[in-house]
Motif scaffolding. Structure first.
Motif, PDB file in Angstrom:
ATOM      1  N   THR A  53     -15.270 -20.483 -54.907  1.00  0.00           N
ATOM      2  CA  THR A  53     -16.130 -21.514 -54.330  1.00  0.00           C
ATOM      3  C   THR A  53     -16.631 -22.413 -55.460  1.00  0.00           C
ATOM      4  N   TYR A  54     -17.035 -23.626 -55.099  1.00  0.00           N
ATOM      5  CA  TYR A  54     -17.626 -24.519 -56.093  1.00  0.00           C
ATOM      6  C   TYR A  54     -18.482 -25.563 -55.397  1.00  0.00           C
ATOM      7  N   ALA A  55     -19.578 -25.943 -56.073  1.00  0.00           N
ATOM      8  CA  ALA A  55     -20.493 -26.972 -55.574  1.00  0.00           C
ATOM      9  C   ALA A  55     -20.010 -28.315 -56.090  1.00  0.00           C
ATOM     10  N   GLY A  56     -19.415 -29.106 -55.205  1.00  0.00           N
ATOM     11  CA  GLY A  56     -18.729 -30.322 -55.624  1.00  0.00           C
ATOM     12  C   GLY A  56     -19.618 -31.365 -56.265  1.00  0.00           C
TER      13      GLY A  56
ATOM     14  N   SER B 266     -17.111 -30.215 -51.953  1.00  0.00           N
ATOM     15  CA  SER B 266     -17.211 -28.798 -52.315  1.00  0.00           C
ATOM     16  C   SER B 266     -16.072 -27.980 -51.713  1.00  0.00           C
TER      17      SER B 266
ATOM     18  N   THR C  14     -22.381 -22.650 -60.355  1.00  0.00           N
ATOM     19  CA  THR C  14     -21.822 -23.572 -59.359  1.00  0.00           C
ATOM     20  C   THR C  14     -20.353 -23.295 -59.066  1.00  0.00           C
TER      21      THR C  14
ATOM     22  N   MET D 255     -16.690 -30.158 -47.117  1.00  0.00           N
ATOM     23  CA  MET D 255     -16.328 -28.887 -47.751  1.00  0.00           C
ATOM     24  C   MET D 255     -14.964 -28.426 -47.275  1.00  0.00           C
TER      25      MET D 255
END
Length: 498
Positions: A67-70, A124, A201, A356
């Motif tokens: 996962t990643y917080a864009g 994201s 993140t 997302m």
């Protein structure tokens, strides 16, 4: 095949990490100076350190789910050259290289790097998948397929397999396939190793062994995107009507960003599911599932659905934009025949923050997801630490939301709430409003909007050039010449200063 250049080691580091690294280097320098002091004629024995040789170890192909917080990154894909924000792939590559799980000098192509789907700046991912070859802690005899020795790929500065239109990465010539012996020792704990080196993140969720011919991109059968939005001033039933028209195989040239440099001639894409559901009291979510997507396709679709939801456009606008040739889309009951729209009208796409990549679908049995390196027959009790980390982040988000809501309450003591005539009952209602010069705010998602005084229906707006015209102009223009100079510079090891 050319190989991508390795990203700068410190490109994805935060300020705190850089300061910590500088302090560690200062300590090392002081120790070195101490060791150089006189020793009364007695030479200290020099410590012997074994030089790490990456290719002394076998490699196996795995898939990583992460996962990643864009909003913290300049997109998923690694970019050659400086970028205002680090990229997700650049930071993940750095962590893999620092852990010596890949050969940093061989770059992305040296480890056969492939991603499921590319997301742009601000977008994201919760279920992104990449596949690559990594160093293994197991002997060759315990791996079904193992790569030994250096890859048959020469390092180069080209992006190569990172490009979306590239063919699948070739299987290394040194791969050995056999019936493996039972696992006798722990494999590297890829999840915990990487998460210790990654910022909060980006979180690696799990890993899975995959066959050498597996491709994170080409083996994927569908991608599921979610777009979160506020239902305020929107007619959700109309948006649901509009979204239902997306299902099926259609030409989406009017619902994406046209990039002549890509030289795309086919815009047919298959949408398997498109629907809106209520998330909570404050948010709804638009779900879009398809086999593949065009550049900024989801954000363009969402922009059109916002116009439909406000009542500025009818749901049939979606069908009109999909009708790129005569009879392409059959009219629904009660609707007249749709005009041909073979050139994209000008309109602004929706904001990227609420978007997302939720999930990526593969054939049943493709993965055996693992969270540790222990043999499968060894019991492992998860202590819940990763969930605890994410729960803390969610709690912080709720607190920030509560604070912002109280700021709004404080403002409401002295200022009137905004007036809005949206959603309109009929599109024509906008033209006969009592105060024609009163602006309206057309939502663009993510808490942003566009101020409009005079609204022009989408089908009456200026249209872009036909795709064939734009592609031909690029081929004959400076865009092609520039790309050729860059390609030659990369192949010869030179620099492109244009």
């Amino acid at each position: 095949m050319a190989t991508a250049a390795a990203p700068t080691q410190y490109a994805g580091w935060s300020r705190e990490q850089l300061v910590e690294r500088l302090m560690a280097l200062e300590v090392q320098q002081k120790l070195s100076e101490t060791q150089l002091l006189p020793t009364n004629g007695v030479d200290k024995p020099k410590p012997t350190t074994r030089v790490f040789s990456f290719y002394e170890y076998p490699r196996r192909k795995i898939a990583l789910r992460f996962t990643y917080a864009g909003w913290e990154y300049g997109g998923l894909a690694f970019q050659i050259g400086e970028t205002p924000l680090p990229t997700v792939e650049g930071v993940l590559f750095d962590a893999l290289a620092k852990a010596r799980l890949i050969d940093v000098d061989a770059g992305f192509d040296g480890c056969g790097w492939e991603r499921c789907g590319r997301t742009d700046r601000g977008v994201s991912g919760a279920g992104q998948v990449v596949s690559l070859w990594v160093r293994s802690a197991l002997p060759v005899e315990e791996l079904e397929e193992a790569a030994v020795g250096p890859p048959a790929i020469a390092p180069c500065s080209s992006k190569s397999s990172l490009d979306e239109d590239e063919a699948p990465t070739a299987v290394p010539e040194s791969v050995e396939k056999k019936v493996p012996r039972p696992q006798s020792r722990n494999e590297h704990d890829y999840v915990n190793i990487l998460n210790r080196m990654l910022p909060d993140t980006i979180r690696v969720i799990a890993w899975s062994p995959v066959p050498s011919k597996f491709s994170a991109r080409f083996s994927c059968k569908w991608r599921h995107y979610k777009y979160f939005f506020s239902p305020q001033n929107l007619d959700i039933s109309r948006m649901e009507d509009g979204s239902s028209r997306l299902v099926g195989e259609h030409d989406f040239r009017n619902l994406c960003k046209l990039d002549a440099a890509k030289q795309i001639t086919s815009f047919k894409r298959n949408v398997m599911n498109a629907h809106i559901e209520r998330l909570n009291d404050n948010l709804h979510v638009f779900n879009l599932v398809g086999s593949a997507f065009l550049y900024h396709q989801v954000r363009h679709i969402m922009a059109v659905l916002f116009l439909v939801g406000t009542g500025l456009e009818p749901p049939s606008l979606v069908s009109n934009l999909l009708n790129v040739s005569e009879g392409e889309i059959s009219p629904r009951d009660g609707e007249a025949s749709y005009p041909v729209v073979d050139r994209k009208p000008e309109y602004q796409m929706a904001d990227g923050l609420p978007l997302m990549l939720w999930d990526c679908g593969y054939p049943e049995g493709t993965f055996t997801w693992r969270t540790t390196g222990r043999p499968e027959n060894v019991e492992f009790v998860d202590d819940g630490e990763m969930q605890r980390e994410l729960q803390n982040i969610v709690t912080q988000s709720h607190i920030h939301a509560a604070l912002n809501e109280h700021f709004l309450l404080a403002v409401a003591r002295h200022h009137a709430p905004p007036k809005s005539i949206l959603p309109l009952e009929q599109p024509g209602q906008y033209k006969v409003r009592k105060k024609p010069q009163e602006a309206i705010q057309v939502p663009l998602g993510g808490g942003t909007s566009k101020r409009v005084i005079k609204y022009t229906p989408v089908l009456e707006r200026k249209r872009l050039d036909h795709v064939d015209v734009a592609n031909e102009r690029w081929r004959l223009g400076k865009g092609f010449r520039k790309s050729e100079r860059r390609r030659v510079a990369e192949e010869t090891g030179g620099t492109d200063d244009i």
